[in-house]
Design an enzyme around this catalytic site. Sequence first.
Site, PDB file in Angstrom:
ATOM      1  N   PHE B 117      50.415  -1.307  30.095  1.00 23.23           N
ATOM      2  CA  PHE B 117      50.442  -0.680  31.414  1.00 23.23           C
ATOM      3  C   PHE B 117      51.140   0.661  31.314  1.00 23.23           C
ATOM      4  O   PHE B 117      51.961   0.866  30.414  1.00 23.23           O
ATOM      5  CB  PHE B 117      51.178  -1.590  32.413  1.00 23.23           C
ATOM      6  CG  PHE B 117      50.323  -2.013  33.581  1.00 23.23           C
ATOM      7  CD1 PHE B 117      49.352  -2.992  33.424  1.00 23.23           C
ATOM      8  CD2 PHE B 117      50.488  -1.439  34.848  1.00 23.23           C
ATOM      9  CE1 PHE B 117      48.566  -3.388  34.492  1.00 23.23           C
ATOM     10  CE2 PHE B 117      49.695  -1.824  35.913  1.00 23.23           C
ATOM     11  CZ  PHE B 117      48.736  -2.800  35.745  1.00 23.23           C
ATOM     12  N   GLN B 231      54.816   6.808  46.057  1.00 24.77           N
ATOM     13  CA  GLN B 231      53.969   6.821  44.864  1.00 24.77           C
ATOM     14  C   GLN B 231      52.503   6.985  45.230  1.00 24.77           C
ATOM     15  O   GLN B 231      52.013   6.334  46.148  1.00 24.77           O
ATOM     16  CB  GLN B 231      54.129   5.505  44.097  1.00 24.77           C
ATOM     17  CG  GLN B 231      53.228   5.435  42.876  1.00 24.77           C
ATOM     18  CD  GLN B 231      53.666   4.355  41.918  1.00 24.77           C
ATOM     19  OE1 GLN B 231      53.339   3.182  42.090  1.00 24.77           O
ATOM     20  NE2 GLN B 231      54.449   4.734  40.924  1.00 24.77           N
ATOM     21  N   HIS B 233      48.916   6.418  43.690  1.00 21.87           N
ATOM     22  CA  HIS B 233      48.265   5.696  42.594  1.00 21.87           C
ATOM     23  C   HIS B 233      47.082   6.522  42.115  1.00 21.87           C
ATOM     24  O   HIS B 233      46.307   7.010  42.930  1.00 21.87           O
ATOM     25  CB  HIS B 233      47.814   4.314  43.079  1.00 21.87           C
ATOM     26  CG  HIS B 233      47.447   3.384  41.961  1.00 21.87           C
ATOM     27  ND1 HIS B 233      46.316   3.544  41.216  1.00 21.87           N
ATOM     28  CD2 HIS B 233      48.086   2.288  41.478  1.00 21.87           C
ATOM     29  CE1 HIS B 233      46.260   2.567  40.294  1.00 21.87           C
ATOM     30  NE2 HIS B 233      47.325   1.797  40.436  1.00 21.87           N
ATOM     31  N   LEU B 243      42.384  -0.217  46.057  1.00 18.70           N
ATOM     32  CA  LEU B 243      43.001  -0.096  44.732  1.00 18.70           C
ATOM     33  C   LEU B 243      42.048  -0.501  43.600  1.00 18.70           C
ATOM     34  O   LEU B 243      41.400  -1.538  43.659  1.00 18.70           O
ATOM     35  CB  LEU B 243      44.241  -0.993  44.679  1.00 18.70           C
ATOM     36  CG  LEU B 243      44.967  -1.086  43.334  1.00 18.70           C
ATOM     37  CD1 LEU B 243      45.561   0.253  42.934  1.00 18.70           C
ATOM     38  CD2 LEU B 243      46.061  -2.149  43.385  1.00 18.70           C
ATOM     39  N   GLU B 246      45.504  -0.310  37.641  1.00 13.74           N
ATOM     40  CA  GLU B 246      45.886   0.397  36.435  1.00 13.74           C
ATOM     41  C   GLU B 246      45.488  -0.423  35.199  1.00 13.74           C
ATOM     42  O   GLU B 246      45.290   0.115  34.109  1.00 13.74           O
ATOM     43  CB  GLU B 246      47.407   0.604  36.465  1.00 13.74           C
ATOM     44  CG  GLU B 246      47.954   1.426  35.348  1.00 13.74           C
ATOM     45  CD  GLU B 246      49.413   1.817  35.609  1.00 13.74           C
ATOM     46  OE1 GLU B 246      49.794   1.980  36.784  1.00 13.74           O
ATOM     47  OE2 GLU B 246      50.159   1.949  34.638  1.00 13.74           O
ATOM     48  N   ARG B 277      52.360   6.774  36.732  1.00 12.47           N
ATOM     49  CA  ARG B 277      51.433   7.117  37.813  1.00 12.47           C
ATOM     50  C   ARG B 277      51.653   8.517  38.380  1.00 12.47           C
ATOM     51  O   ARG B 277      50.700   9.206  38.725  1.00 12.47           O
ATOM     52  CB  ARG B 277      51.553   6.077  38.922  1.00 12.47           C
ATOM     53  CG  ARG B 277      51.003   4.743  38.476  1.00 12.47           C
ATOM     54  CD  ARG B 277      51.292   3.650  39.465  1.00 12.47           C
ATOM     55  NE  ARG B 277      50.707   2.397  38.987  1.00 12.47           N
ATOM     56  CZ  ARG B 277      50.916   1.214  39.562  1.00 12.47           C
ATOM     57  NH1 ARG B 277      51.713   1.127  40.613  1.00 12.47           N
ATOM     58  NH2 ARG B 277      50.344   0.127  39.086  1.00 12.47           N
ATOM     59  N   HIS B 345      50.356   4.658  47.615  1.00 12.96           N
ATOM     60  CA  HIS B 345      50.323   3.315  47.070  1.00 12.96           C
ATOM     61  C   HIS B 345      51.621   2.541  47.173  1.00 12.96           C
ATOM     62  O   HIS B 345      51.627   1.314  47.231  1.00 12.96           O
ATOM     63  CB  HIS B 345      49.909   3.406  45.603  1.00 12.96           C
ATOM     64  CG  HIS B 345      49.846   2.080  44.900  1.00 12.96           C
ATOM     65  ND1 HIS B 345      48.917   1.121  45.236  1.00 12.96           N
ATOM     66  CD2 HIS B 345      50.588   1.550  43.892  1.00 12.96           C
ATOM     67  CE1 HIS B 345      49.085   0.055  44.452  1.00 12.96           C
ATOM     68  NE2 HIS B 345      50.092   0.285  43.643  1.00 12.96           N
ATOM     69  N   ARG B 380      57.952   4.417  40.423  1.00 13.17           N
ATOM     70  CA  ARG B 380      57.898   3.041  39.927  1.00 13.17           C
ATOM     71  C   ARG B 380      56.852   2.913  38.826  1.00 13.17           C
ATOM     72  O   ARG B 380      55.789   3.520  38.906  1.00 13.17           O
ATOM     73  CB  ARG B 380      57.538   2.092  41.078  1.00 13.17           C
ATOM     74  CG  ARG B 380      57.283   0.675  40.646  1.00 13.17           C
ATOM     75  CD  ARG B 380      57.043  -0.240  41.819  1.00 13.17           C
ATOM     76  NE  ARG B 380      55.752  -0.061  42.464  1.00 13.17           N
ATOM     77  CZ  ARG B 380      54.599  -0.538  42.003  1.00 13.17           C
ATOM     78  NH1 ARG B 380      54.558  -1.203  40.862  1.00 13.17           N
ATOM     79  NH2 ARG B 380      53.474  -0.346  42.666  1.00 13.17           N
TER      80      ARG B 380
END
Lengths: 521, 566
Positions: B117, B231, B233, B243, B246, B277, B345, B380
Amino acid sequence: MSTKMNKIVEFRINRFNPETEKYFTSTYKVPVYKGTTILEGLQYIKDNLDETLTFRHSCRMGICGSCGINVNGKPMLACYTQVLDLGVDSITLEPLSNMPVIKDLVVDIQPFFDTYARIKTILIKNEEELKKPSEFTQMPQELKKFWDLTLCIKCSICHSACPAAIDERFLGPSALTANYRFITDSRDEGGEQRLKSMADNIWLCTQCNSCTMFCPKLLPCANAIVDDHCLIVESGDIPRTVKDVLESVYKYNNPMGTHQSKRMDWNKNSNVKTYPNVTEADVLYFVCCSNAYNIRNQEIARLMASIFDKLGVSYATLGSEEWCCGDHILRLGEKGLFEMLAEHNVAMFKKFNAEKIVTLSPHCYNTFKHDMPYSEATLNVQHYTQFLAEAIKQGKITTSKTVNKKVAYHDPCFLGKRNDVFDAPREILRSIKGLELVEMKRTKQSSFCCGGGAGKVWTEEAQPEKRPCVDRVEEALDLGVDVIATACPYCITTLEDAIKVLDVENKIVVRDILEILKEAL
Amino acid sequence: MEKYAHDILIVGAGLAGLRAAVAASEVNSKLDIAVISKLHPLRSHSVCAQGGTGAVMREKDSFDLHAFDTIKGADYLADQDAVEFFVKNAPKEIILTEHWGCPWSRTPDGKIDQRPFGGHTFPRACFAADMTGFHEMHTLYGKATSYDNVNFYDEWFVTSILVDNNTAVGLTAIEMKTGKMHAFQTKAIIMATGGYERIYEFTTFSHTTTGDGMAMAYRAGAPLMDMEFVQFHPTGLVPSGVLITEGARGEGGYLLNAKGERFMKNYAAEKMELAPRDVISRAEQTEILEGRGWEGPYGPYIALDLTHLGEEKINERLPLIRDVAIKLGGVDPVKEYIPIRPAAHYSMGGIRTNIKTETSIKGLYAAGECSCVSIHGANRLGTNSTAECLVFGAVAGEEAAKCASLYSFHEVSNQMVLAEEKRVFDGILGSEGNERVSAIRDELRRMMNTKVWIFRIGDQLESALKEIRELKRRFKNIKVEDKGKQFNTGFASALQLDFMLDLGEITIISALARTESRGAHSRRDYPKRDDENWLKHTLAYQTKDGPRLEYIPVTITRWPPAARTY
């Protein structure tokens, strides 16, 4: 949205105002673009046309389960359905069924979640094991066995479509599938407890397949329930009524409790040729246990024979070598017994040289087409309505008399929902002069089951008002029809039972399509 | 009006709320616990979490590595003591959910599988295909509903936290089904209400994530921390914003500009599509602004290419993504590129708490996205939010249980409740102005999208502040058309918008004040990180004249701020 509008679609919404306790319909014009979902249409209405319109929604990606509604009679997720895909200029939206309406499209989902309170949706394992500080080993192929069954978003669409769910004793397709998901989970040790929670109510399932057809996540719920049945049958914890059906099949090779030697009793004049006197014919006529033994339905068997005669078709039956097709038995979970019946019938089909098999019952038709070992024998099988519709089209059958009746056709689930045969029966009825064919509100894919499938025709013991057949007859009564037409011996039995229960024998009758056709010939 | 009393009230029934309920119940089975949510628990936005939950599960990984990745990802604004606590407690949460039945994806030898990730230097995202949050939620719901002492108030809309003498004493809630307001008396409250990204037009978030809990805590006197850090995304599906995990890049997906280039080589040559991100979203936005986006009917976009992964892998690892792309994007990722662009996001900011999830108000706890503990700092990392919900949800449950065992019920005065009834029913439902709630809401969302987006600049933020104050003024003049009691969703929308307007204002003011670029907060007029002046958390307090800002230092334990490259 910046793309060009595609068209205006009319949203007809059946609503309920809890303040006035009144039902009413509102109609709105909604501009639709490529990709516009029904939910976006509803939001457009709420934001621009009528703020009072009430519906649930949240994730708008088909995972939270909030926005289930009936769209043109079929339950679906508003957020996961594109308006243009429906291919119509006007859509009717209603709240889900089987749950009380709170306001407009919002129903009280508590009855659905109450079913979950009766099962455990966490692993059942002994305390010591659960204290282990590392994960339980589970091989990918073990996970694969139940993975598809973990995808239930608990939107209650299956519950809404389920005829058995009108009886609150029934756990319902969702909870029963969840139970099977845990039983199949290699980590779970709660099998016995889980079977117990189902054993006294799972038999209410009619295997109509609505849960599976409408599931937005494509869960094979109906099959999971059959698998649950199998485990319960194996455990032996089955009700007397189910036991009786299975024992009859063990003993007589049919569920009717009568010896096979009487199978041709319907053939009063002994004019129908049978195996082994005849070993080949153009058509192998597969009569079905109900038509062979049930005195009410024997007439239907004779009518089909007389039509074969009239058409000059070369046909014959297997006589006492026709065993129960096993469709009900398979769906009751006695797979071994089903296989025995099927192997016998397949062997007979091989011995008998026929171009095609014509069945009277949708259940025989269905199992011949889809269940092993029938399916691998690649049988050329037709339901009798398909055979007749073809003959009418070719001008081989012409009706001469007028039948001045208002008729609603009830789709048998195993013909319609499971095999998409919707047109042939209607074509036959439409060919009859004077006959007014009307559709019930719940029709074709959304047809409401009579409650007779998966052996329930013999095991029904619910209070009359909890029986699907009663619900169905009431629906037909509301339409004001003279006749409920159908094309399945089990639908006839259950619907006639409902007419007696409702004491409306002077208002409405149930007729097989063959019986109506006979009046017109 | 009926008054209810429960030892612990949990507001919100997503991952953090349900985890808290389980933890509290485990501490003391005699405690009377209530979970109150405006949605049925399984409708919570947590079910939308897709890619994975980060935890150190294997010997080659380490707590230090997870902590460092998180801190670097956070652009050094995370409190390092909280991060250390977090990474140490994440693995046991994975094991617990596994023991409860979560169908984690598996390695060939039967262990919980992990995928790479963004920003993580080890593949530590435990996943259940691409429906991780969904499966965690359904597992936790099964667990939470198995306790006799956990009561659920589904579809009860909490409107305010009642505070007396800086102690949380109860709350008020409207039962949607009847439209009646009820008061709840309690010993401890846990806020677990999630984020507020619905204030943006293009967002991955559910319609219902409107930040109610954050705004309620703020109004009750608790400060909101680091609210300028939102954030974006990198892969929100065009046009809906839904969404696309990721995990799609974790499994090997590429990002392509209109020239067909993997443009990330120009922004994060080493990590490429698996950079954090904020880095990727800025890169995408730059490509689009400089004219290298693909042209589509909904404006320029970036292509997410999964075609080289093959149908089998996509079906096994990313089945939801394929379904969503087909149903909502009109493309099959097996054969076609997925059109995406950055979408709002996650809120790194939230109700300020310490490691024990305590807020500045006695008896008030917060966990999950609505809180700011702070482990995410300025940005994050993917997989850390579901992990945070589990870890700190559990802490909140345990701490609230301890608190509830020590204290007795506080008095909830009728006066407090009557004041809230007046605010809500007379002030909002009864308002007879001429402004439509949906119009103000849409203007707010559009404005946040244009002026408080990925790249920010002082005068745009100034103008945004002016606009939001005007929107707040107009809100006083709304009219809720539906005057009915039962299930009045128009009324609920107005209550939500009231909260959203507060949160938008706090976000803008915090962003305007922070004259540096750090993590997700990127100022065109102050493009550099400024540790000398800005290595500190923003606190926003409610005053009559709007938010008042204060600053507190960041806790640094073992990882001093360093340059952040990927």
